[in-house]
Each structure stands twice: as structure tokens, then as C-alpha cells.
Design a protein around this motif. Sequence first.
Motif, mmCIF file in Angstrom:
data_model
loop_
_atom_site.group_PDB
_atom_site.id
_atom_site.type_symbol
_atom_site.label_atom_id
_atom_site.label_comp_id
_atom_site.label_asym_id
_atom_site.label_seq_id
_atom_site.Cartn_x
_atom_site.Cartn_y
_atom_site.Cartn_z
ATOM 1 N N HIS A 38 45.516 94.397 39.523
ATOM 2 C CA HIS A 38 45.292 94.589 40.998
ATOM 3 C C HIS A 38 46.265 94.965 41.815
ATOM 4 O O HIS A 38 46.059 95.693 42.722
ATOM 5 C CB HIS A 38 44.554 93.002 41.083
ATOM 6 C CG HIS A 38 43.983 92.866 42.508
ATOM 7 N ND1 HIS A 38 42.858 93.370 42.740
ATOM 8 C CD2 HIS A 38 44.660 92.284 43.447
ATOM 9 C CE1 HIS A 38 42.744 93.122 44.023
ATOM 10 N NE2 HIS A 38 43.451 92.404 44.698
ATOM 11 N N ARG A 39 47.531 94.366 41.384
ATOM 12 C CA ARG A 39 48.985 94.570 42.406
ATOM 13 C C ARG A 39 49.292 95.768 42.218
ATOM 14 O O ARG A 39 50.186 96.451 42.963
ATOM 15 C CB ARG A 39 49.968 93.470 41.877
ATOM 16 C CG ARG A 39 49.712 92.023 42.409
ATOM 17 C CD ARG A 39 50.626 91.164 41.761
ATOM 18 N NE ARG A 39 52.050 91.190 42.211
ATOM 19 C CZ ARG A 39 52.453 90.699 43.269
ATOM 20 N NH1 ARG A 39 51.962 89.451 43.717
ATOM 21 N NH2 ARG A 39 53.798 90.985 43.813
ATOM 22 N N ALA A 40 48.531 96.891 41.378
ATOM 23 C CA ALA A 40 49.206 98.061 41.397
ATOM 24 C C ALA A 40 48.664 98.770 42.646
ATOM 25 O O ALA A 40 49.246 99.593 43.032
ATOM 26 C CB ALA A 40 48.406 98.814 40.224
ATOM 27 N N ALA A 41 47.442 98.250 43.234
ATOM 28 C CA ALA A 41 47.118 98.758 44.376
ATOM 29 C C ALA A 41 47.140 97.831 45.479
ATOM 30 O O ALA A 41 47.115 98.179 46.639
ATOM 31 C CB ALA A 41 45.486 99.141 44.295
ATOM 32 N N ASN A 42 47.353 96.597 45.273
ATOM 33 C CA ASN A 42 47.276 95.412 46.322
ATOM 34 C C ASN A 42 48.500 94.635 46.018
ATOM 35 O O ASN A 42 48.367 93.522 45.321
ATOM 36 C CB ASN A 42 46.195 94.661 46.293
ATOM 37 C CG ASN A 42 44.866 95.418 46.484
ATOM 38 O OD1 ASN A 42 44.676 95.777 47.549
ATOM 39 N ND2 ASN A 42 44.246 95.799 45.343
ATOM 40 N N PRO A 43 49.945 94.816 46.202
ATOM 41 C CA PRO A 43 50.868 94.291 45.780
ATOM 42 C C PRO A 43 51.213 93.050 46.416
ATOM 43 O O PRO A 43 52.123 92.254 45.945
ATOM 44 C CB PRO A 43 52.396 95.370 46.280
ATOM 45 C CG PRO A 43 51.535 96.224 47.227
ATOM 46 C CD PRO A 43 50.083 96.436 46.965
ATOM 47 N N ASN A 44 50.606 92.599 47.483
ATOM 48 C CA ASN A 44 50.801 91.240 48.130
ATOM 49 C C ASN A 44 49.708 90.200 47.608
ATOM 50 O O ASN A 44 49.758 89.109 48.297
ATOM 51 C CB ASN A 44 50.644 91.650 49.594
ATOM 52 C CG ASN A 44 51.582 92.650 50.174
ATOM 53 O OD1 ASN A 44 52.770 92.358 49.592
ATOM 54 N ND2 ASN A 44 51.584 93.309 51.142
ATOM 55 N N THR A 45 49.243 90.331 46.693
ATOM 56 C CA THR A 45 48.196 89.617 46.144
ATOM 57 C C THR A 45 48.782 88.498 45.258
ATOM 58 O O THR A 45 49.720 88.541 44.390
ATOM 59 C CB THR A 45 46.863 90.101 45.258
ATOM 60 O OG1 THR A 45 46.512 91.331 46.094
ATOM 61 C CG2 THR A 45 46.054 89.199 44.783
ATOM 62 N N ARG A 46 48.305 87.242 45.580
ATOM 63 C CA ARG A 46 48.844 86.111 44.956
ATOM 64 C C ARG A 46 47.604 85.052 44.453
ATOM 65 O O ARG A 46 46.587 85.001 45.046
ATOM 66 C CB ARG A 46 49.764 85.326 45.651
ATOM 67 C CG ARG A 46 50.926 86.030 46.315
ATOM 68 C CD ARG A 46 51.580 85.246 47.377
ATOM 69 N NE ARG A 46 52.705 84.144 46.476
ATOM 70 C CZ ARG A 46 53.265 83.270 47.150
ATOM 71 N NH1 ARG A 46 53.259 83.192 48.639
ATOM 72 N NH2 ARG A 46 53.998 82.428 46.798
ATOM 73 N N LEU A 47 47.750 84.355 43.347
ATOM 74 C CA LEU A 47 46.608 83.640 42.881
ATOM 75 C C LEU A 47 46.875 82.230 42.719
ATOM 76 O O LEU A 47 48.198 82.035 42.247
ATOM 77 C CB LEU A 47 46.335 84.179 41.277
ATOM 78 C CG LEU A 47 45.663 85.638 41.128
ATOM 79 C CD1 LEU A 47 45.479 85.781 39.637
ATOM 80 C CD2 LEU A 47 44.737 85.962 41.955
ATOM 81 N N ILE A 48 46.141 81.399 43.112
ATOM 82 C CA ILE A 48 46.214 79.837 42.858
ATOM 83 C C ILE A 48 45.488 79.525 41.520
ATOM 84 O O ILE A 48 44.334 79.601 41.456
ATOM 85 C CB ILE A 48 45.668 79.170 44.209
ATOM 86 C CG1 ILE A 48 46.562 79.627 45.390
ATOM 87 C CG2 ILE A 48 45.765 77.705 44.008
ATOM 88 C CD1 ILE A 48 46.143 79.018 46.782
ATOM 89 N N ILE A 49 46.247 78.661 40.957
ATOM 90 C CA ILE A 49 45.755 78.279 39.599
ATOM 91 C C ILE A 49 46.014 76.886 39.497
ATOM 92 O O ILE A 49 47.037 76.339 39.500
ATOM 93 C CB ILE A 49 46.533 79.080 38.376
ATOM 94 C CG1 ILE A 49 46.439 80.520 38.307
ATOM 95 C CG2 ILE A 49 46.128 78.112 36.964
ATOM 96 C CD1 ILE A 49 47.189 81.173 37.293
ATOM 97 N N ASN A 50 44.838 76.113 38.999
ATOM 98 C CA ASN A 50 44.676 74.729 38.921
ATOM 99 C C ASN A 50 45.252 74.341 37.694
ATOM 100 O O ASN A 50 44.914 74.895 36.509
ATOM 101 C CB ASN A 50 43.415 74.229 39.274
ATOM 102 C CG ASN A 50 42.815 74.599 40.641
ATOM 103 O OD1 ASN A 50 43.322 73.620 41.491
ATOM 104 N ND2 ASN A 50 41.888 75.456 40.778
ATOM 105 N N LEU A 51 46.017 73.391 37.647
ATOM 106 C CA LEU A 51 46.701 72.669 36.409
ATOM 107 C C LEU A 51 46.353 71.130 36.116
ATOM 108 O O LEU A 51 45.918 70.578 36.948
ATOM 109 C CB LEU A 51 48.131 72.444 36.497
ATOM 110 C CG LEU A 51 49.200 73.763 36.830
ATOM 111 C CD1 LEU A 51 50.370 73.576 36.721
ATOM 112 C CD2 LEU A 51 48.861 74.910 35.554
ATOM 113 N N SER A 52 45.745 71.181 35.091
ATOM 114 C CA SER A 52 45.348 69.962 34.670
ATOM 115 C C SER A 52 46.367 68.729 34.246
ATOM 116 O O SER A 52 47.511 69.027 34.206
ATOM 117 C CB SER A 52 44.653 69.971 33.209
ATOM 118 O OG SER A 52 45.499 70.336 32.103
#
Length: 707
Positions: A538-552
Motif C-alpha cells: 500500500h505504501r508504494a502508492a501511499n507512503p504516509n500510511t500508518r497502521l494501528i495494531i492492538n496488542l493483547s
Amino acid sequence: MNANNSHIRLLTLNDKKDEASRLTSMLVNAGKSLDAQHVESEQALVKVLQEHNWDLMIGHTGTSNLPIDTALKHIRQLNKDVPVILLTDKAGSQPIVEGLKRGVADVLVVDEDQHLLQAINRELNNREYRSQSRYAQRKLKEIERRNQQLLDSSKDAIAFVEDGMFLYVNESFAEMLGYESKDDLECMPMMDVIDPSDQSMLRDYLKDITQKGNVLDTQVIAFKVLDAQNHSKAINVDISLTNYDEETCIQLLVPGVGISQAVQAASQGAETTAPESTSPIVQTTSSHLLNHDQFIEKLHKALDVAIDNESTGSVMYVSVDDLAEKVISRLGLIAVERTLKHIGNHLKTLIPQGAVLCQFGSHGFLVLTADMSATDALPTAEALCAHLRDYYIDIDGSSLQFKYYVGIGLFSETTTSPDKPIEHAMQANQLALSSEDKLAVLFEPQQDENDAPERSDKDMARLIQKSLDNGRFKLLFQPILSLKGAPDEHYEVFVRMLDSKGKEIAPLAFLDISDDMGLTAKIDRWVIIESLKKLTKHRAANPNTRLIINLSIPSLKDPSLTDWLTLAFKAAKLPTNSLIFQINEEHVNNHINQAKTLAVKLAGIGAVVSISRFGCVDNPLNALQHVPASYIKLDGQYTKQLQDPEADPEVLDKLLTELHTIEKITIIPMVENAGALAKLWQSGVHYIQGYYLQAPSENMDYEFEGQ
């Protein structure tokens, strides 16, 4: 167990009664001691399952009076351990595979009696092993519970220290230092109660113990402490390494400084009850209700009765919908407890005779009925809920009426822990809340086609592991929009497990089980790896994307996580700040030392931390003194209050102001319509999230630029 010599309680399921009789005669002739019951209808099956425990069911695939799928459903629903062997007229593997997918233990061809005898012996032995395992689990939990009670009530002052913080202290330890409650000390740095003149010596001593583990036996050391009034006094402390709550820590023990709770109870007379729970999650607001500890004690005894009497009992979770929002907006926060007390006292008049009641959480109650069949549980809960909905509460001249929902969890001889019926009741309550027309829901275990009835923990672990191995999970992404025009594009990642038909399984249905079996951390790592794969593309076309991941919680406690993440980021060729790791506020506060350690390690590799469900505790900003989180996602209750015209907006504004003052990036979730946007703009919140923007989807395709 020797299956050849055991007495067998057998259920038979066959349209041909003569065939059922032939089967029982064959078993008797083979030397089996037998108590057999032929079942011809669904009602008869439910009746006999509730009246007795049964060792085995033998049915026929062609049975029409009572289809085998219906029988399996009732066995699961009633929480019974009854393995099912199916007989078929068809040869070949197809009927065997179909039967195993439906959840039976085995499928055999009719008239292969010697094969059947061996299968019966195997299933009886397996059932006995499961029974012994459940017994051992119950005894282990009983020992752990008793040990905790001994710690809590001991007149010896006892504390456990991990990473320089008090992990646990008992009331005697708090009393020794002049504190009113042990809660005042837990999660406090130990050095805060050490006299400055001894801090350097004690810090070096504890560091040596922790790093070298050189305390083989208990050692006694003298040092000075500061009490609640900041007065210094000398104490002699027994110090040793130990384990508490699955954590290696240092035990501090000062013998005989307090008064045990048992002595206190004796001095106060027979009317004295057990001390009320100080947990922020479970509390008691009325003298007529049990507290949490008393309720669990009653539930333990009810489980023992269910085993001895071969009976079934129930736990009902009664939730009060929108209680806090309605009461706070009209009467203020202080009226919430008074309202709950009114509801609890009225609910006590409605529950079945012999049932017991306690308040659970901030908007619910638990009802325990030691003898309650599945047939009676649902109509009883529905009637109780209907009566509650007709009830008006008068507080300071204001009349309040609420919606109530009831979830029911059953327990029987197969139940190993009091936590399970409570968890099941809460899951069923969520189903009632999400339905449009149900007052109450009875918990029913979900049955995948590969699932076996009353599956053992190992079987369930293998099922989840198989889903991991075969990629039977999928990710969903929900956009998070900046209200300040920030260039970064954010998505939160959610995980769903898929059954063999590709149908989504809600997290509630598998996360608790995976947590019990130690598989939650594996699921977290799968989510991280798959997120990195998708983000790389995805960042190949949208380099500013960040993901929020929940940790258990297991990932929160995993000391190897950051080293593994470093390798994962390197393999994906992504910067370490492209993922934001999110931890639930409750988990942070319950595991403050581990959360602090993880956050510091993540910051060390350039990763970012977020805290979710923020603002649910009395002093939410306190955790931020220990855990350096950059992002704060507030609890959804604040969004609900924001969209309530009668609610006070100052509560949210004050919290946001405090967070922005310490330079935290804030997220408001659950934004469902445009009505709240104007208020959110004025509040200065950084990001919003919710169905108003987009529901979670399989693709990261939200148009940020047009918004």
C-alpha cells in the motif's frame, strides 16, 4: 479407568427400537455393566440429559425421530461431556468424514460389533481422562484461590516487588505503613516508601538479587521506611525471590505486624461479612448484596454441588443499558451508585428463591442459581428482564426507567472454573444487546464443522492453530481521519477468524480461548506480519500510511517482542514508526510494569505506542507518568455523551485539554454521524474514527484527500 470393568450409562438413538435392544444385548453379552436409555424425541433427550450424567451416546445416521445434529446441539448447550458414536449402513470413508465434521467421536459400520467395542472402550477412557483433567484444574484453581486468601488476610506484612514497583501488597503491609488501603501502594515505586538514607543501599541490594538471582534462601535485611505521614521507622524484612501472578519478583515479608482478617471477623461477631472487594471492576453498593469474593465463593460451592448431584446451574448477567449516560446527564455522577443500589435491591426481590446476587462492573449484576436447568433458565431470565423494564426509580424527584438485557451461562460437572459461566453469561448478554427483539439469550458454544462436542482445551488449541497455519484469519481496516489536516493516513487493524466455510467468527468467540491456551500472542504476531505485508504494497502508492495494531496481554508481557519486531520491520523494509502499537487502558493499569517496559523498548526501536479505551479509571493521566504513549484513543462513552444534548461537555473538554497540554495525540472513536463534528473541531481533538467515515473493510481504500 478400565473401560472393560466400568459401569456404562448409555443413551441410544435409533428409529428401530429392536436395533437399539440388539445393541444393548450385545454389550451385556460382552461383559459390560450397562444402564441404557433409548431416546425417541427431542423433549425426552433434554429431560434425561438434565436428570443424569451419561457416559456415551450411540446413534444411527438415518435417525429421523431425533436427528443427530439436534442431539449434538443439546449436548453442547447443556454443557455435557457425552461422546457420540454414529453407526451407518454405508461403507467407505465419506460417511465417516461427514460424521466427524458434524462433531461426533467416531463413525462405524453397523454390525461391526468388535470394532464398536474397541471404540466404546477408547471413548470411555478418553472421557475419564477429561474428567480427571477437569478435577485437577478445579483443585489447582481452588489452591490458587486459597493461597490468595491467605495472602490477603495474613497478619504478616507481605509485598511483591517487580522492576522496582509494588506488584502486590496485602492489607497488613499497608497498615504497617499507615495507609488506609493496599490500593494506595500497589503500582507505586518501592523507593517512594524508603527512607532516603537507605535508598542507595537497598537499590543496589535489590538490583543484585534481580540480576544475579543470588538469593537461594530467605535473607533478613534491616532498613528504614517512610509511612503515610512521612515518618521514618526501622523494620527487619525477610527478602526472597519468588513468583507471583506468573511473574518472577522479590518478596518482602515482615512477620506479625498486622491483625489478620480472620481475627478481625471473630472480634466483630458472627454478623461480620467478608471484606468488600476493592477492585475497580467489581464492587458492592448495597449491604443486601454479596460482594465479588462472596459471590465467587458461592459459585465454587455451586460447582461442587453440580458435580456431586449431576445437576446444572446458571449464572445470569443483567446489564443496565445506558445507565451512566442517563443518570450523569440528569443527576450527576454521584447518583449512579444510588441508582445501582435501587436496582440491586429491586432485583433481589425478583430472582428465584435460593439465588444470590452481586453487583458486577459499573452497570450490571450477576445472579447465581445453583439448580437451574436450561429449559427453565431462558424463560426465567426473560420474565426477570420484563419485570425490570417496568420498574421506575425515583432519585431526587426524577423518575428513571432503563432497558435491561440478560445473558445466561450454564455450569455442570464439566465446568472447571467459575470464570467460564460468567464469561459465557457476558457473551450471551452482548448477543441480547445486539439483537432487536430479545430480552435474554442463553449461551450456546459455537460449533464449527471441524469442532467436536465438549472439545478439550487441546482440541480447541489445535483448531485455532490450524486456522493460523491455514491462513483462516483475515484483517479489516478502519480509517482514522485527521481534523487538523495532518498528511499521515491512519487505519486501525482488526482481526477476524474464519470457519471452514469462510464465515467470520467474532473475536469474542475465539480470543478468550486462545488466551487461555497461550495462542493470543501468536495471533498478534500473525496480525503484525500480515499488516506489514499489506502495508508494504500500500505504501508504494501511499507512503504516509500508518497502521494501528492492538496488542493483547500476552504480547504486553512478552520480553522478546521488540527484538522480533526489529527483524520483522527489517524484512518488510518499512520504518519502525509505520506501525502504532495500541494497548487497552485497563491492561496498562493492571500490568503497569510490563506496559512501561514494553513502551520504553518500543520507543528504543523508534516505534510508537497508543493507549485505547482511555478515561475509564478515576485518574487516567496517572498511567501516562509511567507509560510514554504518544497516541491516546478515548473510550467510546465520551463520544456518546458528546452526542447527548443533555450531557455535560466539560468532562470531555477538560480531559482533552489535559492531554493536549502534555502533547498527546488524541483520537475520538465511534463517531457515527456529522452531529458531533462541530464540537470535536472546537475541542481540538486530532483524529476521529467511526462508521461516519467508514466501517472496517478488507481494503485500505478510504479517500483521505477529499475529506
